[in-house]
Design a protein around this motif. Structure first.
Motif, PDB file in Angstrom:
ATOM      1  N   TRP A 178      10.787   6.702  -8.855  1.00  0.00           N
ATOM      2  CA  TRP A 178      10.392   6.288  -7.506  1.00  0.00           C
ATOM      3  C   TRP A 178       9.358   7.254  -6.980  1.00  0.00           C
ATOM      4  O   TRP A 178       9.331   8.421  -7.372  1.00  0.00           O
ATOM      5  CB  TRP A 178      11.594   6.305  -6.560  1.00  0.00           C
ATOM      6  N   GLU A 179       8.519   6.794  -6.066  1.00  0.00           N
ATOM      7  CA  GLU A 179       7.570   7.654  -5.373  1.00  0.00           C
ATOM      8  C   GLU A 179       7.646   7.414  -3.874  1.00  0.00           C
ATOM      9  O   GLU A 179       7.833   6.272  -3.429  1.00  0.00           O
ATOM     10  CB  GLU A 179       6.137   7.394  -5.849  1.00  0.00           C
ATOM     11  N   VAL A 180       7.502   8.510  -3.124  1.00  0.00           N
ATOM     12  CA  VAL A 180       7.425   8.431  -1.664  1.00  0.00           C
ATOM     13  C   VAL A 180       6.036   8.906  -1.258  1.00  0.00           C
ATOM     14  O   VAL A 180       5.662  10.054  -1.520  1.00  0.00           O
ATOM     15  CB  VAL A 180       8.505   9.292  -0.991  1.00  0.00           C
ATOM     16  N   ALA A 181       5.256   8.030  -0.653  1.00  0.00           N
ATOM     17  CA  ALA A 181       3.888   8.371  -0.265  1.00  0.00           C
ATOM     18  C   ALA A 181       3.422   7.423   0.831  1.00  0.00           C
ATOM     19  O   ALA A 181       3.820   6.245   0.862  1.00  0.00           O
ATOM     20  CB  ALA A 181       2.941   8.284  -1.460  1.00  0.00           C
ATOM     21  N   ASP A 182       2.587   7.961   1.724  1.00  0.00           N
ATOM     22  CA  ASP A 182       1.966   7.138   2.776  1.00  0.00           C
ATOM     23  C   ASP A 182       2.987   6.363   3.597  1.00  0.00           C
ATOM     24  O   ASP A 182       2.778   5.207   3.964  1.00  0.00           O
ATOM     25  CB  ASP A 182       0.951   6.166   2.158  1.00  0.00           C
ATOM     26  N   GLY A 183       4.142   7.007   3.857  1.00  0.00           N
ATOM     27  CA  GLY A 183       5.146   6.394   4.716  1.00  0.00           C
ATOM     28  C   GLY A 183       6.000   5.333   4.054  1.00  0.00           C
ATOM     29  O   GLY A 183       6.708   4.593   4.744  1.00  0.00           O
ATOM     30  N   ARG A 184       5.969   5.278   2.723  1.00  0.00           N
ATOM     31  CA  ARG A 184       6.756   4.246   2.045  1.00  0.00           C
ATOM     32  C   ARG A 184       7.353   4.790   0.740  1.00  0.00           C
ATOM     33  O   ARG A 184       6.685   5.516   0.005  1.00  0.00           O
ATOM     34  CB  ARG A 184       5.909   3.018   1.739  1.00  0.00           C
ATOM     35  N   ALA A 185       8.594   4.422   0.483  1.00  0.00           N
ATOM     36  CA  ALA A 185       9.256   4.752  -0.778  1.00  0.00           C
ATOM     37  C   ALA A 185       9.292   3.489  -1.625  1.00  0.00           C
ATOM     38  O   ALA A 185       9.657   2.414  -1.141  1.00  0.00           O
ATOM     39  CB  ALA A 185      10.673   5.257  -0.524  1.00  0.00           C
ATOM     40  N   ALA A 186       8.898   3.619  -2.892  1.00  0.00           N
ATOM     41  CA  ALA A 186       8.832   2.447  -3.762  1.00  0.00           C
ATOM     42  C   ALA A 186       9.273   2.810  -5.171  1.00  0.00           C
ATOM     43  O   ALA A 186       8.996   3.912  -5.661  1.00  0.00           O
ATOM     44  CB  ALA A 186       7.419   1.880  -3.788  1.00  0.00           C
TER      45      ALA A 186
END
Length: 227
Positions: A178-186
């Motif tokens: 998973w990655e958390v970036a730019d206000g979103r976790a995906a």
């Protein structure tokens, strides 16, 4: 067994975090820059924070725990022996496993930060969890102890394990990235397919990808084998 995040949104002043996805059984690695929202996501997963919108749905999760980055936050007893026993574990077995067999009668706060971290993690891995969430579990550990932790993770019997970390050298075999970036976790997907989309991949893994090598997993050993 799963934890489903259904269009959740959370905000505090200028900070925002959104996520939709499912944490299934297996080991999930969550990466992102400092301040991106990894700890916030960990708190949302356990219910210690409630989203402003959306929902967190846990199915088949009977036992869960969250390990904070700072091990001293978890100390509740006056001796190492009593601290281990508070987890329902065998003090002698756990103390031996983390190299503290001769410190069982010491105050946990007399241990070094690294020793206390090892003690806390050994206590967690002494039992099975349906949902085990680890926030920066590699912090305060040297390379040898990081490898021990990787082995505990790979040999553990937790249903869902979620690792939030900045570690870029010693990593365990994982099932999802998973990655958390730019206000979103995906979720980038399962390994090995997700490796090529992982922006925060460690340097040794990026070099292998640049060479056209596709390792089976993210460990240095996997990259060496792929080469």
């Amino acid at each position: 067994m799963q934890v489903a995040l259904e269009e959740i949104a959370f905000s505090r002043r200028a900070f925002t975090l959104a996520c939709s996805g499912v944490f299934e059984e297996g080991i999930h690695l969550v990466t992102g820059r400092v301040g991106s929202g990894k700890t916030t996501l960990a708190l949302l997963l356990t219910g210690l924070l409630q989203p402003d919108a959306g929902s967190v749905r846990r199915e088949g999760v009977g036992t869960m725990t969250l390990s904070f980055q700072n091990p001293e936050y978890h100390v509740t007893e006056a001796t190492v022996r009593a601290e281990i026993a508070s987890y329902g574990a065998d003090p002698d077995a756990v103390a031996g496993r983390c190299g503290l067999a001769d410190r069982v009668d010491d105050d946990p706060f007399h241990l070094s930060r690294g020793e206390l971290k090892r003690l806390h993690l050994a206590c967690l891995f002494a039992r099975a969890w349906d949902l085990l969430i680890l926030d920066e579990p590699f912090s305060s550990l040297d390379c040898v102890q990081k490898r021990h932790l990787c082995r505990w993770l790979e040999e553990g019997d937790a249903g869902i394990t979620v690792i939030f970390t900045h570690e870029r050298q010693v990593l365990p075999r994982v099932d999802y990235i998973w990655e958390v970036a730019d206000g979103r976790a995906a979720c980038l997907g399962p390994v090995p397919g997700a490796i090529g989309r992982w922006r925060y991949a460690p340097p040794y893994l990026k070099r292998a990808l640049e060479e056209g090598r596709r390792p089976a997993n993210i460990r240095f050993e996997d990259v060496r084998e792929a080469r």
